[in-house]
Design a protein around this motif. Structure first.
Motif, mmCIF file in Angstrom:
data_model
loop_
_atom_site.group_PDB
_atom_site.id
_atom_site.type_symbol
_atom_site.label_atom_id
_atom_site.label_comp_id
_atom_site.label_asym_id
_atom_site.label_seq_id
_atom_site.Cartn_x
_atom_site.Cartn_y
_atom_site.Cartn_z
ATOM 1 N N PRO A 177 31.921 28.562 65.438
ATOM 2 C CA PRO A 177 32.292 29.874 64.881
ATOM 3 C C PRO A 177 31.380 30.310 63.730
ATOM 4 C CG PRO A 177 34.267 28.600 65.309
ATOM 5 C CD PRO A 177 33.095 27.671 65.533
ATOM 6 N N LEU A 178 31.031 29.354 62.852
ATOM 7 C CA LEU A 178 30.148 29.682 61.734
ATOM 8 C C LEU A 178 28.742 30.022 62.233
ATOM 9 C CD1 LEU A 178 31.183 27.054 59.021
ATOM 10 C CD2 LEU A 178 31.625 29.517 59.007
ATOM 11 N N GLY A 179 28.302 29.317 63.270
ATOM 12 C CA GLY A 179 26.988 29.598 63.841
ATOM 13 C C GLY A 179 26.932 30.984 64.462
ATOM 14 N N CYS A 230 29.920 38.826 70.402
ATOM 15 C CA CYS A 230 30.172 37.405 70.668
ATOM 16 C C CYS A 230 30.867 36.757 69.476
ATOM 17 C CB CYS A 230 28.845 36.706 70.966
ATOM 18 S SG CYS A 230 29.028 35.010 71.557
ATOM 19 N N TYR A 231 30.438 37.120 68.263
ATOM 20 C CA TYR A 231 31.051 36.582 67.043
ATOM 21 C C TYR A 231 32.501 37.025 66.918
ATOM 22 C CZ TYR A 231 32.396 37.075 62.105
ATOM 23 O OH TYR A 231 33.085 37.088 60.915
ATOM 24 N N ILE A 232 32.774 38.293 67.205
ATOM 25 C CA ILE A 232 34.136 38.807 67.096
ATOM 26 C C ILE A 232 35.062 38.113 68.103
ATOM 27 C CG2 ILE A 232 35.594 40.839 67.470
ATOM 28 C CD1 ILE A 232 33.340 42.545 66.305
ATOM 29 N N LYS A 233 34.594 37.931 69.332
ATOM 30 C CA LYS A 233 35.425 37.349 70.393
ATOM 31 C C LYS A 233 35.625 35.849 70.222
ATOM 32 C CE LYS A 233 34.064 40.767 73.895
ATOM 33 N NZ LYS A 233 33.303 40.985 75.157
ATOM 34 N N GLU A 234 34.574 35.138 69.816
ATOM 35 C CA GLU A 234 34.633 33.677 69.847
ATOM 36 C C GLU A 234 34.543 33.000 68.482
ATOM 37 O OE1 GLU A 234 31.847 32.095 72.707
ATOM 38 O OE2 GLU A 234 31.930 33.932 73.896
ATOM 39 N N GLY A 235 34.245 33.772 67.430
ATOM 40 C CA GLY A 235 34.059 33.146 66.125
ATOM 41 C C GLY A 235 34.960 33.645 65.020
ATOM 42 N N ARG A 236 35.078 34.965 64.914
ATOM 43 C CA ARG A 236 35.793 35.524 63.764
ATOM 44 C C ARG A 236 37.260 35.144 63.745
ATOM 45 N NH1 ARG A 236 38.885 39.739 62.087
ATOM 46 N NH2 ARG A 236 38.468 40.519 59.971
ATOM 47 N N ALA A 241 38.763 32.556 64.930
ATOM 48 C CA ALA A 241 38.935 31.144 64.571
ATOM 49 C C ALA A 241 38.815 30.943 63.066
ATOM 50 C CB ALA A 241 37.896 30.288 65.300
ATOM 51 N N LEU A 242 37.924 31.696 62.429
ATOM 52 C CA LEU A 242 37.741 31.589 60.981
ATOM 53 C C LEU A 242 38.823 32.361 60.235
ATOM 54 C CD1 LEU A 242 33.868 32.173 60.897
ATOM 55 C CD2 LEU A 242 35.044 29.998 60.538
ATOM 56 N N TYR A 243 39.204 33.506 60.781
ATOM 57 C CA TYR A 243 40.165 34.396 60.115
ATOM 58 C C TYR A 243 41.553 33.766 60.019
ATOM 59 C CZ TYR A 243 42.748 38.679 59.022
ATOM 60 O OH TYR A 243 43.549 39.623 58.425
ATOM 61 N N ASP A 244 41.886 32.863 60.925
ATOM 62 C CA ASP A 244 43.196 32.210 60.905
ATOM 63 C C ASP A 244 43.457 31.470 59.602
ATOM 64 O OD1 ASP A 244 43.891 33.149 63.359
ATOM 65 O OD2 ASP A 244 43.315 31.346 64.463
ATOM 66 N N SER A 245 42.371 31.110 58.893
ATOM 67 C CA SER A 245 42.517 30.370 57.630
ATOM 68 C C SER A 245 42.664 31.283 56.427
ATOM 69 C CB SER A 245 41.294 29.455 57.416
ATOM 70 O OG SER A 245 41.133 28.572 58.508
ATOM 71 N N ALA A 246 42.552 32.601 56.627
ATOM 72 C CA ALA A 246 42.595 33.557 55.511
ATOM 73 C C ALA A 246 43.958 33.558 54.834
ATOM 74 C CB ALA A 246 42.252 34.957 56.007
ATOM 75 N N LYS A 247 43.922 33.618 53.493
ATOM 76 C CA LYS A 247 45.160 33.666 52.721
ATOM 77 C C LYS A 247 45.748 35.073 52.723
ATOM 78 C CE LYS A 247 43.747 29.939 49.601
ATOM 79 N NZ LYS A 247 43.429 29.568 48.189
ATOM 80 N N ASN A 248 44.852 36.062 52.671
ATOM 81 C CA ASN A 248 45.299 37.455 52.634
ATOM 82 C C ASN A 248 44.700 38.225 53.812
ATOM 83 O OD1 ASN A 248 46.635 37.175 50.025
ATOM 84 N ND2 ASN A 248 44.579 37.056 49.160
ATOM 85 N N GLY A 249 45.482 39.126 54.376
ATOM 86 C CA GLY A 249 45.003 39.907 55.506
ATOM 87 C C GLY A 249 43.939 40.921 55.084
#
Length: 300
Positions: free
Chosen positions: A131-133, A192-198, A200-208
């Motif tokens: 996801p970071l890549g 590709c980043y939005i579908k497969e990366g963002r 996965a990373l956004y799930d860890s966000a504290k605030n929307g």
């Protein structure tokens, strides 16, 4: 002192409301004026209204004595000139002590940029298996495809992107919005980043939030974070030096001009209010032409 504080507050409100200056500009103006106010106190001058031309000249001497660059002295002088111009307009000062002070000629620094071969090498070194890549790939593609500032990039939200038109809404300096196009490489990388990366990373966000680029915690990416990412990409590509975000902006403009784009178009894409800001890139392209000529012409 109370009257001086009031005049400063009115000036900052003028910058914000009438001149539409950013908070960054206002903070710098505030720092410059307060430094000058301290100088006047040390010189025994009774308030900013009592400053004369000779005091302004002495202040420039003090700034040079501190080892400041011509660019810094010019910025401080311009700030104080604007401040006293406002003071005169409001009837708070009878004259502008900085009106006749000549601005020091700035040293012209040619912008650093990457050659197209270097950019291709950088893109080839990207790891798109995580996801970071995927985020790093989208980030690099968009910065190079649009030439936007890093602060503008970090403020992009999901709703600002129009994939059907291939444009992104940029909220620029001075609260000036503009639409900037991007090509197929950036489009593919961002999708590709939005579908497969963002996600996965956004799930860890504290605030929307709806910012396009996020860090490993899912929070909105910061300009400092972008610099860290780009320098990491340079090291992976086994390249020397550092990759400052502004180098991608410089590379974008230089490569467009090298390939036949006109100056006015580049000015609009970069979001420059004055074409003189864009003309620096003509010096870069001329320098490149001269190098190619000297390296290839048999009688150079």
């Amino acid at each position: 002192m109370e009257e001086q504080s009031l005049s400063l507050q009115q000036f900052f409100e003028y910058l914000q409301i009438e001149k539409n200056c950013s908070q960054y500009t206002i903070d710098n103006y505030s720092k410059d004026i307060r430094e000058f106010s301290l100088f006047t106190s040390e010189q025994g001058i009774e308030g900013l209204q009592a400053v004369q031309y000779s005091d302004a000249r002495l202040y420039l001497t003090v700034l040079y004595g501190r080892g400041l660059s011509k660019r810094s002295v010019a910025r401080k002088t311009s700030c104080l000139r604007s401040f006293y111009k406002f003071m005169m307009r409001e009837g708070m000062a009878k004259e502008n002590p900085f009106a006749l002070v000549s601005l020091p000629k700035k040293d012209q620094m040619l912008p650093r940029f990457m050659y197209e071969e270097e950019m291709n090498k950088l893109f080839s070194s990207l790891d798109k298996d995580t996801p970071l890549g995927l985020r790093d790939s989208a980030l690099l593609e968009l910065l190079y495809a649009t030439g936007i500032r890093v602060s503008e990039c970090c403020s992009i939200k999901m709703e600002d992107i129009d994939f059907s038109l291939g444009t992104v809404l940029i909220h620029g300096k001075g609260k000036k919005d503009r639409y900037v196009p991007f090509g197929s490489f950036a489009k593919d990388a961002i999708q590709c980043y939005i579908k497969e990366g963002r996600d996965a990373l956004y799930d860890s966000a504290k605030n929307g939030h709806s910012h396009l680029f996020v860090n490993f915690r899912g929070d909105a990416l910061t300009p400092r974070g972008v610099s860290y990412i780009l320098n990491g990409l340079i090291k992976k590509a086994a390249s020397e030096g550092t990759l400052h975000p502004h180098m991608l902006r410089h590379s974008f403009a230089t490569h467009l001009l090298n390939n036949g784009a006109d100056l006015r178009t580049v000015q609009e894409l970069l979001g420059h209010s004055k074409i003189s800001s864009t003309q620096i890139y003509t010096h870069v392209t001329k320098d490149q032409l001269k190098k190619v000529y000297n390296a290839t012409h048999p009688r150079a």
